[in-house]
Write an enzyme that holds these catalytic residues in place. Structure first.
Site, short mmCIF file in Angstrom:
data_model
loop_
_atom_site.label_atom_id
_atom_site.label_comp_id
_atom_site.label_asym_id
_atom_site.label_seq_id
_atom_site.Cartn_x
_atom_site.Cartn_y
_atom_site.Cartn_z
N LYS A 198 0.88 -1.18 0.00
CA LYS A 198 0.00 0.00 0.00
C LYS A 198 0.91 1.23 0.00
CE LYS A 198 -1.99 3.11 1.90
NZ LYS A 198 -1.86 4.54 1.50
N GLU A 202 9.23 0.98 11.18
CA GLU A 202 10.28 1.98 10.93
C GLU A 202 9.61 3.33 11.08
OE1 GLU A 202 13.40 1.32 10.55
OE2 GLU A 202 13.02 -0.84 10.56
N CYS A 217 13.45 10.21 7.76
CA CYS A 217 13.24 9.76 9.13
C CYS A 217 14.47 10.02 9.99
CB CYS A 217 12.85 8.29 9.16
SG CYS A 217 14.02 7.20 8.37
N GLU A 240 8.87 15.60 15.65
CA GLU A 240 9.34 15.39 14.27
C GLU A 240 8.59 16.33 13.35
OE1 GLU A 240 8.41 11.62 12.30
OE2 GLU A 240 10.49 11.56 11.62
#
Ligand code: NDP
Length: 506
Positions: free
Chosen positions: A187, A262, A296, A395
């Site tokens: 996906k 992750e 990331c 973040e």
């Protein structure tokens, strides 16, 4: 297997046609007939309509992947490896088109997209090479017995992919999954589905059996959640935000699927007083500006030793002045746009918050000359920011960094580790004992010393704390796509009467 429909890119018009989901070896529309637009973040204009798959399409894709799972598991590993190598050759053959699609859809500047796509065969080749080499172990048990383990595939694996490195992240999890005998349902992120659909075409052309690899495009809360919740999905690799990672883990818990996560980060770039300052500045800039900060491992907390802070800031300003931000297809661009209006609004909102939490040292606005309609933002640096500030803890996923000075290692380590995240750290300096001593104390999944992050298929990538579980890449990733079966054989050939049950542990 035959390709029934092909995604076609018009590079001049910056549009694409025939985006179809890939289920059981065929390109088809979503069952509902629904679509949604995907846009060029350089201009905000629509590139293509993408199928809006939902639970019905996910059911079909998972059923196809399940139907072929046993056949694929028992296909000789050497044959699975051969197909991965054929796929690597297809990627190389179509590298230019893949890179243009990736640049158009995700906002990577073209030269970077070309570099990324050019590297993808390395991942396919790494796992092709390992397909027939990883295995179990023999175990010394008491008595005349042979005991050993075998590593077996999980079965149907789901791969939920984010928008920052759409094709690389797809390949880094599907390559081990396929090599080790699993089937895949992917996906992609709704903002960046196109390269996955082109890749599916290449999977098909490479000769993979129908159903082994499937792609369902759509919204996270529809297609993504249906896939994570599907009872026939045995393993899920999710890459994205920590918040969505928690939601996916809860869905997986209902059917006890194995989960590889992750997730996010708030990584430090640490500059020691003896560092080569030009190198340190380069690492810092790459760290928080690479892919416009949508990485990331982005080094968005710059910990600079107090003795060199002012000199570092001067060099940082000069380096940022020379960074070319603009249309990803223009010559010389080093930083393209953010991926979407949503992400642009989010980053802008953090910049406004930063102005109340610290002092704006650099950037904060729209780059001069950036194309109208695109989601461009200047590299942005804040100073005088406390460790508790939101911009220092959350973040942001944009080119926004905060600079913190430090004097002692104890103070540094405490500040770095005071985070829900623990993904990655960059250390810059010359005293290797000091660097390694600090590296040992950091609660992170990866450390780079005197270098900036460069993702490779052979080095394990993943996080501590809320940055994730499991590892992608490297031999460690084998555990994410296999389960252990233990076998013990009684070599006496018969079970003798009078077995001493009292001596048995159970
Ligand atoms: P998400 O974590 O929301 O999305 C990642 C993937 O999960 C996408 O394919 C998304 O689909 C899908 N998804 C969303 N909701 C669900 C759900 N309920 N069940 C199953 N799948 C779901 O990230 P975003 O793209 O929204 O980005 C938001 C933030 O995530 C960023 O600002 C950044 O902080 C972080 N992020 C971290 C990444 C990393 O590598 N660590 C990568 C990307 C983002 P859809 O795209 O349709 O929503």
């Amino acid at each position: 297997m035959s390709v029934t429909q092909s995604l076609t890119l018009d590079p001049d018009a910056r549009t694409a046609e025939n985006a179809m989901i890939f289920v059981d070896g065929a390109f088809v529309a979503a069952a509902s007939g629904g679509t949604f637009p995907t846009v060029d973040p350089n201009t905000g204009k629509t590139i293509a309509q993408v199928p809006r798959a939902d639970g019905t399409d996910v059911d079909r894709a998972v059923a196809a992947a399940k139907r072929v799972a046993v056949e694929w598991q028992f296909t000789d590993a050497i044959a699975r490896a051969g197909l991965l190598r054929a796929l690597a050759a297809k990627v190389t053959e179509h590298a230019d088109e893949l890179a243009r699609l990736e640049a158009l859809d995700s906002g990577h500047y073209l030269a970077k997209a070309q570099e990324l796509v050019g590297a993808i065969p390395l991942w396919l080749d790494y796992w092709a090479s390992l397909a027939d080499k990883v295995g179990g172990r023999t175990i010394e048990v008491p008595g005349n017995k042979l005991s050993f383990t075998v590593l077996e595939p999980l079965g149907v694996t789901a791969h939920i992919v984010p928008w920052n490195y759409p094709l690389l992240i797809l390949v880094r999890s599907c390559a081990p999954a396929l090599a080790l005998g699993n089937t895949c349902v992917v996906k992609p992120a709704e903002d960046t589905s196109l390269s996955a659909l082109k890749f599916a075409e290449l999977v098909s052309e490479a000769g993979f059996p129908d159903g082994v690899f499937n792609v369902v495009t759509g919204y996270g809360t529809e297609a993504g959640a249906s896939l994570a919740a599907h009872p026939d999905v045995a393993g899920i690799t999710f890459t994205g935000s920590t918040e969505t990672g928690k939601a996916v883990t809860k869905l997986a818990a209902d059917h006890i699927a194995q989960v590889n996560l992750e997730l996010g980060g708030k990584s430090p770039t640490i500059v020691f007083p003896d560092a080569d300052l030009d190198d340190a500045v380069e690492a810092a800039v790459q760290g928080f500006c690479s892919h416009t900060g949508q990485v990331c491992v982005a080094g968005t907390r710059l910990f600079v030793h107090a003795d060199i802070r002012d000199e570092f800031l001067g060099k940082l300003t000069a380096r940022l002045d020379s960074t070319q931000v603009g249309d990803g297809f223009a010559d010389g661009t080093q930083m393209g746009p953010l991926v979407s209006q949503k992400q642009y609004d989010r980053v802008r909102s953090y910049i406004e918050t930063g102005k109340t939490e610290g002092t704006l040292h650099y950037g904060g606005g729209r780059p001069a000359g950036a194309p109208d309609g695109g989601y461009f933002i200047e590299p942005t640096v804040f100073v005088d920011v406390g460790h508790d500030a939101r911009i220092a803890r959350e973040e942001i996923f944009g080119p926004v960094a905060s600079v913190h000075s430090w004097s002692t290692e104890d103070e540094l380590v405490e500040a770095v580790n005071d985070s829900i995240y623990g993904l990655f750290a960059v250390l810059l300096g010359r005293d290797i004992t000091r660097l390694l001593s600090t590296a040992r104390r950091l609660q992170v999944g990866g450390v780079m010393i005197n270098d900036w992050f460069g993702e490779l298929p052979m080095t394990p990538h993943g996080g501590h704390k809320q940055s994730g579980t499991g590892r992608e890449e490297g031999l460690e990733a084998v555990h994410g796509y296999t389960q252990v079966k233990h076998v013990t054989v009684n070599l006496d050939g018969s079970l003798r009467a009078g077995t001493d049950w009292a001596g048995a542990p159970l």
